[in-house]
Every structure is written in C-alpha cells, then in structure tokens.
Design an enzyme around this catalytic site. Structure first.
Site, mmCIF file in Angstrom:
data_model
loop_
_atom_site.group_PDB
_atom_site.id
_atom_site.type_symbol
_atom_site.label_atom_id
_atom_site.label_comp_id
_atom_site.label_asym_id
_atom_site.label_seq_id
_atom_site.Cartn_x
_atom_site.Cartn_y
_atom_site.Cartn_z
ATOM 1 N N CYS A 1 0.834 -1.206 0.000
ATOM 2 C CA CYS A 1 0.000 0.000 0.000
ATOM 3 C C CYS A 1 0.868 1.257 0.000
ATOM 4 C CB CYS A 1 -0.917 -0.014 1.223
ATOM 5 S SG CYS A 1 -2.028 1.397 1.281
ATOM 6 N N CYS B 1 0.483 4.914 6.948
ATOM 7 C CA CYS B 1 -0.144 4.709 8.259
ATOM 8 C C CYS B 1 0.866 3.978 9.156
ATOM 9 C CB CYS B 1 -1.410 3.884 8.121
ATOM 10 S SG CYS B 1 -2.481 4.454 6.781
ATOM 11 N N CYS C 1 0.618 0.281 10.325
ATOM 12 C CA CYS C 1 0.139 -0.756 9.416
ATOM 13 C C CYS C 1 1.247 -1.582 8.760
ATOM 14 C CB CYS C 1 -0.729 -0.129 8.328
ATOM 15 S SG CYS C 1 -1.488 -1.403 7.281
ATOM 16 N N CYS D 1 -16.230 -9.459 6.000
ATOM 17 C CA CYS D 1 -15.574 -8.204 5.671
ATOM 18 C C CYS D 1 -14.333 -8.442 4.814
ATOM 19 C CB CYS D 1 -15.187 -7.491 6.974
ATOM 20 S SG CYS D 1 -14.360 -5.923 6.679
ATOM 21 N N CYS E 1 -19.275 -6.552 4.054
ATOM 22 C CA CYS E 1 -18.597 -5.300 4.363
ATOM 23 C C CYS E 1 -17.309 -5.252 3.546
ATOM 24 C CB CYS E 1 -18.282 -5.266 5.862
ATOM 25 S SG CYS E 1 -17.410 -3.766 6.369
ATOM 26 N N CYS F 1 -19.256 1.766 8.977
ATOM 27 C CA CYS F 1 -18.456 1.149 10.036
ATOM 28 C C CYS F 1 -17.212 2.018 10.205
ATOM 29 C CB CYS F 1 -18.068 -0.268 9.627
ATOM 30 S SG CYS F 1 -16.903 -1.053 10.750
ATOM 31 N N ARG G 1 -17.528 -2.945 18.164
ATOM 32 C CA ARG G 1 -16.778 -4.128 17.769
ATOM 33 C C ARG G 1 -15.451 -4.208 18.507
ATOM 34 N NH1 ARG G 1 -18.855 -6.510 13.248
ATOM 35 N NH2 ARG G 1 -20.325 -4.846 12.833
HETATM 36 N N1 SAM Z 1 -6.603 0.310 3.315
HETATM 37 C C1 SAM Z 1 -7.886 0.458 3.876
HETATM 38 C C2 SAM Z 1 -7.961 1.564 4.901
HETATM 39 O O1 SAM Z 1 -6.940 1.991 5.396
HETATM 40 O O2 SAM Z 1 -9.073 1.988 5.209
HETATM 41 C C3 SAM Z 1 -8.435 -0.816 4.477
HETATM 42 C C4 SAM Z 1 -7.546 -1.755 5.282
HETATM 43 S S1 SAM Z 1 -6.854 -1.103 6.791
HETATM 44 C C5 SAM Z 1 -5.695 -2.340 7.208
HETATM 45 C C6 SAM Z 1 -8.185 -1.221 7.954
HETATM 46 C C7 SAM Z 1 -7.949 -0.747 9.359
HETATM 47 O O3 SAM Z 1 -7.179 -1.695 10.072
HETATM 48 C C8 SAM Z 1 -7.191 0.530 9.576
HETATM 49 O O4 SAM Z 1 -7.980 1.656 9.405
HETATM 50 C C9 SAM Z 1 -6.752 0.424 11.021
HETATM 51 O O5 SAM Z 1 -7.724 1.013 11.858
HETATM 52 C C10 SAM Z 1 -6.692 -1.083 11.255
HETATM 53 N N2 SAM Z 1 -5.322 -1.540 11.504
HETATM 54 C C11 SAM Z 1 -4.316 -1.634 10.598
HETATM 55 N N3 SAM Z 1 -3.189 -2.072 11.174
HETATM 56 C C12 SAM Z 1 -3.468 -2.259 12.483
HETATM 57 C C13 SAM Z 1 -2.692 -2.687 13.600
HETATM 58 N N4 SAM Z 1 -1.404 -2.995 13.475
HETATM 59 N N5 SAM Z 1 -3.297 -2.758 14.799
HETATM 60 C C14 SAM Z 1 -4.612 -2.445 14.929
HETATM 61 N N6 SAM Z 1 -5.383 -2.029 13.917
HETATM 62 C C15 SAM Z 1 -4.824 -1.925 12.705
HETATM 63 C C1 DTB Z 2 -11.032 -2.751 11.856
HETATM 64 O O1 DTB Z 2 -11.311 -1.706 12.489
HETATM 65 N N1 DTB Z 2 -10.196 -3.669 12.280
HETATM 66 C C2 DTB Z 2 -10.032 -4.717 11.290
HETATM 67 C C3 DTB Z 2 -11.082 -4.331 10.223
HETATM 68 N N2 DTB Z 2 -11.549 -3.052 10.694
HETATM 69 C C4 DTB Z 2 -10.726 -4.258 8.812
HETATM 70 C C5 DTB Z 2 -8.619 -4.790 10.787
HETATM 71 C C6 DTB Z 2 -7.604 -4.989 11.892
HETATM 72 C C7 DTB Z 2 -6.284 -5.160 11.263
HETATM 73 C C8 DTB Z 2 -5.202 -5.488 12.241
HETATM 74 C C9 DTB Z 2 -3.885 -5.609 11.613
HETATM 75 C C10 DTB Z 2 -3.744 -6.703 10.621
HETATM 76 O O2 DTB Z 2 -4.166 -7.866 10.863
HETATM 77 O O3 DTB Z 2 -3.152 -6.474 9.548
HETATM 78 FE FE1 SF4 Z 3 -2.784 1.186 3.426
HETATM 79 FE FE2 SF4 Z 3 -2.600 0.021 5.813
HETATM 80 FE FE3 SF4 Z 3 -3.047 2.623 5.655
HETATM 81 FE FE4 SF4 Z 3 -4.981 0.886 4.893
HETATM 82 S S1 SF4 Z 3 -4.159 1.164 6.950
HETATM 83 S S2 SF4 Z 3 -4.325 2.743 3.824
HETATM 84 S S3 SF4 Z 3 -3.693 -0.762 4.052
HETATM 85 S S4 SF4 Z 3 -1.183 1.558 4.969
#
Ligand code: SAM
Ligand code: DTB
Ligand code: SF4
Length: 325
Positions: free
Chosen positions: A54, A58, A61, A98, A130, A190, A262
């Site tokens: 990506c 973030c 992430c 989802c 979702c 959501c 959630r």
């Molecule tokens: N790329 C899209 C976005 O950012 O909306 C969808 C996927 S993103 C991984 C979905 C959500 O996962 C993020 O908004 C964040 O709140 C959560 N997330 C990502 N990495 C995480 C982590 N290491 N621990 C907890 N939540 C995480």
């Molecule tokens: C949300 O708030 N938590 C979920 C779902 N929406 C998409 C994702 C959590 C991701 C945690 C880090 C991972 O497994 O990559």
């Molecule tokens: Fe990309 Fe992760 Fe950010 Fe979603 S949360 S926009 S997958 S870097």
C-alpha cells in the site's frame, strides 16, 4: 429509552471516560441492554483480499509498502476463492463477512469490477457484506451500493489532532469525506479507531467526539488495540492495558447507544475474563478466525469456548437493519 444524541461535548465524554471503571461498566451495560440483547455478539469474519504494497504511510500498518515487514504481498484474490472463504465463515456462524484491500483508494479499473462481483456473490449468500478498500468517490460508493454492499469500513483511527503524527499521506478530512460518500450511497457505516498509537486520553475522547457527532452515528464502531508489528514505526509501542480498552468500549457504548461496538484487533492478548468485561461494557461484535488481515487472532475454537463459558449467542445477519442511529 435514552435519546440518541449528536451534540456531545468533549467535557461530557471525558466525564464518562474517566468514571471509576466498575461504575462505567455498569452504566454502559445498562445502556447496552436498552438497545441490544445482552449476551448477543455478532461474529464477523475478515479476509484480506489484496495484501500489502500500500502507498500510504499509516504508521501502525504492516501493509504499507514503505515499511519492511514480514508480510507476504498478494494481488487481488479470485472471486471463487473469496466465495469459498465466505462459505467457511458462514458455516462457522459468521453473519458478517468483511473484505479488506491494502489500497489507498479505489480506482475505477478491472480490480474494482472484480470486487463488485465478490460483493454480489457474497451478498447472495445472505450475509452482511462489508468492504474496506480505502478512500471512495461518490460514484464508487454508489457502485458498491448497487452491487448490494451492506457496510463499508473506514476508520478515523484517532483524533484530528493526533492524526498527522500517525499518517501524513492523507488528511483526516479525506476520511470524513469518504464516510459521507458511503452514508449518501445508503451503505451502513463502520468507523472507529485504534488505541495504543501514543495518543493521549484527550485524543481518544476527541475520536469518540467526532464519531458521535456525525449527522448519523456509524452503525458499527470498531475499537482496535494496536497490534505492534515488527518493521512499522510503532513496533515498539507498549500494548494497551485491558482496562483502557474496556473504558473505550464503555464510553463508545454510552455515546453511541444503538451502534454495534466491535471488539476488534488486540483480543489475542486478552483473557476470557478481560473480554467478558468488554462484553459487559457493551461490546457486541468480534472478528473471529485465526487471522485478522495479516496479524494473528484467537483460534476459532477458543472463541467458541469463550461463547460457551460466557453464554454468548451469535447474532443473526441484518438484525439491526431497522434500528435508527
Ligand atoms: N486500506 C484500507 C484503509 O486503510 O481503510 C483498508 C484496510 S486497513 C488495514 C483497515 C484498518 O485496520 C485501519 O484503518 C486500522 O484502523 C486497522 N489496523 C491496521 N493495522 C493495524 C494494527 N497494526 N493494529 C490495529 N489495527 C490496525
Ligand atoms: C477494523 O477496524 N479492524 C479490522 C477491520 N476493521 C478491517 C482490521 C484490523 C487489522 C489489524 C492488523 C492486521 O491484521 O493487519
Ligand atoms: Fe494502506 Fe494500511 Fe493505511 Fe490501509 S491502513 S491505507 S492498508 S497503509
């Protein structure tokens, strides 16, 4: 029944958040039972349909291309593989499915057309479908709605003030715009966030303030505890103590009483007793399955054992469709 408010102040939310923990849990539990069936918890299943690579930064992430993490980058899955995963999820009692893609935003291309096919196919299985695909334009949101999409996940993650410490490649405003596009397309919203990003209590309160003062509350509010991942800038952040997660869940429940709260990322580190406090405080949904998107989650059988011990029952699909938020 108490009234659903959209005019909360930071002071009011702060007073709730800072109550003695047991009092807070009891008040939240009280509110919960006015709007929801106590003990009913929705099982949602998560599938990463496109993993890693990506372009966003973030800092929590593991899927951001610029961080060197151990995840395996994977192109968009095939529709039939996704349908198989949804069938397994449904057989395991999930009523919501989802699909997550590591995209900054949706582009109008063949990949998006494939996602629309996935949405149609899983919707036909009578599950709440979702998607979480990054930013959307109004017309993309409409296309998803036309394909039958039930809900869209797009987290605001933290307060407006803390946001730029966490993400620099997009603005808080961008997130809010996408939420508006989703809402206008008639899709269930959501949106929640993460704690453990190095934010203050004021930031947590600020995040709940933004969500609870939206013109309509998100129907679903995920509360994630950061899963620190090696290679990300937040890899060394301390795990969130469970009582802070309970506080966040309880406060979300009180300020957005009709929404699903959630209990999302971070359950792997929690005992059944700690999770039970979250359910008492109004959490009524979990992600089940041994993987979230890329990080581990409790084993499915362990969760079923938790449901048995606590006497929880899985919530059916579309049960909240007629509730006003
Ligand atoms: N790329 C899209 C976005 O950012 O909306 C969808 C996927 S993103 C991984 C979905 C959500 O996962 C993020 O908004 C964040 O709140 C959560 N997330 C990502 N990495 C995480 C982590 N290491 N621990 C907890 N939540 C995480
Ligand atoms: C949300 O708030 N938590 C979920 C779902 N929406 C998409 C994702 C959590 C991701 C945690 C880090 C991972 O497994 O990559
Ligand atoms: Fe990309 Fe992760 Fe950010 Fe979603 S949360 S926009 S997958 S870097």
């Amino acid at each position: 029944m108490s009234i659903i408010r959209h005019d909360w102040t930071a002071e009011e939310i702060s007073d709730i958040y800072n109550k003695p923990l047991l009092q807070l849990i009891m008040e939240a539990g009280n509110m919960h039972s006015q709007y929801h069936k106590p003990g009913e918890v929705q099982i949602s299943s998560l599938l990463s349909i496109k993993t890693g690579g990506c372009s966003e930064d973030c800092s929590y992430c593991p899927q951001a291309a610029r961080f060197h993490t151990d995840i395996k980058v994977q192109a968009l899955m095939k529709t039939d593989e996704v349908v198989k995963a949804a069938e397994n999820a449904k057989a395991g009692g999930a009523s919501r499915f989802c699909m997550g893609a590591a995209w900054r935003e949706v582009r109008d291309n063949r990949d998006f057309d494939r996602v629309l096919d996935m949405v149609k196919a899983v919707t036909a299985m009578d599950m709440e479908v979702c998607c979480t695909l990054g930013m959307l334009t109004e017309s993309q949101a409409q296309k998803l709605a036309d394909a039958g999409l039930y809900a869209y996940n797009h987290n605001i993650d933290t307060s407006a003030e803390h946001y730029e410490q966490i993400i620099t490649t997009r603005k808080y405003e961008d997130r809010l715009n996408t939420l508006e596009h989703v809402r206008n397309a008639g899709i269930s919203v959501c949106s929640g966030g993460i704690i453990g990003l190095g934010e203050t209590d004021e930031d947590r309160i600020g995040m709940l303030l933004t969500l609870s003062n939206l013109p309509k509350h998100p129907e679903s509010v995920p509360i994630n505890a950061l899963v620190p991942v090696k290679g990300t800038p937040l890899a060394d952040n301390k795990r969130v103590p469970f009582d802070e997660l309970v506080r966040m869940v309880a406060t979300a429940r009180i300020v957005m009483p009709a929404s699903a709260v959630r209990l999302s990322a971070g359950r792997l580190e929690m005992s059944i007793a700690e999770q039970a406090l979250c359910f008492l405080a109004g959490a009524n949904s979990i992600f089940a399955g041994d993987k979230l998107l890329t990080t581990p989650n409790p084993e499915f059988n362990e969760d079923m054992e938790m449901f048995r011990i606590l006497g929880l029952t899985p919530k059916a699909a579309f049960a909240d469709k007629l509730v006003m938020q």
